[in-house]
Design an enzyme around this catalytic site. Structure first.
Site: not given
Ligand code: DGN
Length: 258
Positions: A70, A183, A7-8, A149, A181
């Site tokens: 992600c 989050h 993931d990012s 976050e 997303c």
């Molecule tokens: N993990 C990213 C997503 O699911 O799109 C969200 C966080 C990001 O990179 N902005």
């Protein structure tokens, strides 16, 4: 061999969590690109390049399959990178699209996600492949990521931001809404409160974990036994391990080592 999940940053832990629940005997190596988050505002080329680099790292950990947790990377990079791999790889967008198409009755689906995810129209493409009669309405909610976050999950500021973002979607007569997303499942309560009980919230992570299970079984790559190790999960990040650890400990039911 373990499953690689990337993931990012921290958000993909909501996906890792579902894999842990669904496939309790599998080992996981998680990589969070905390040095380069967010991906949600970056270009396709950049997200593909980052994804390639992470996959190269995961392969050094001998993973048998990869999950792109992600949404942004699934939407922007998966198509390019899956061709380059000789192990199975799945993202979260297709499974999420599949569930939403199955769930909707009035054929009007909403999707919320990062700017890049919404602009890519990948949820819409996959849903329309299943049923071209379905209308998909997207809305980018970029402020949700930093709010989560920051830990402001139940907070008047988050409520107000959500009300502003979701206002248009409330007028679209959708009956299901994809939390597109990583989050956003953590804001389920807030979104539910605003959209009302008539709108079903779809978390792509559930179906992703389920599809991963079926795929591994089909390829005879699953681990049907019990885990041999006491600690079958490893976490790597590209920066700020301590912060990642705090977040991980708030959403996973044990102490993680990063
Ligand atoms: N993990 C990213 C997503 O699911 O799109 C969200 C966080 C990001 O990179 N902005």
């Amino acid at each position: 061999a373990p499953i690689g999940v990337f993931d990012s940053g921290v958000g993909g832990l909501t996906v890792a969590r579902e894999i842990m629940r669904n496939l309790p005997a599998e080992r996981i190596v998680y990589f969070g690109d905390t040095a380069r988050v967010p991906y949600g505002s970056k270009s396709k080329e950049t997200v593909i390049r980052y994804s390639r680099q992470i996959i190269r790292f995961l392969r050094t950990q001998d993973v048998k399959a990869i999950v792109v947790a992600c949404n942004t990377a699934s939407a922007l990079a998966l198509e390019a990178i899956e061709k380059e791999l000789d192990i199975p790889i799945i993202g979260v967008v297709k499974p999420g699209a599949r569930v939403a198409a199955a769930v909707t009755k009035n054929r009007r689906i909403g999707v919320i996600g990062t700017e890049s995810t919404i602009q890519s129209h990948m949820y819409r493409s996959f849903i329309c492949e299943i049923d071209p009669e379905i209308t998909v309405v997207g809305k980018a909610c970029p402020l949700f990521v930093p709010l989560v976050e920051e830990g402001w999950l139940k907070d008047p500021v988050t409520d107000e931001v959500a009300r502003r973002y979701l206002k248009e979607l409330k007028n679209e007569n959708i009956d299901s809404l994809i939390l597109g997303c990583t989050h956003y499942p953590l804001l389920r309560g807030t979104v539910k409160k605003i959209m009302g009980d008539a709108v079903e919230l779809v978390n792509p992570a559930y179906e992703t974990a389920r599809e991963l299970g079926s795929l591994l079984k089909k390829l005879d790559m699953d681990n049907p036994g019990v885990k041999e190790e006491e600690f079958p999960y490893r976490f790597y990040v590209s920066d700020a391990a301590e912060k990642f650890k705090q977040f991980a400990n708030s959403i996973l039911p044990y102490d993680v080592r990063v």
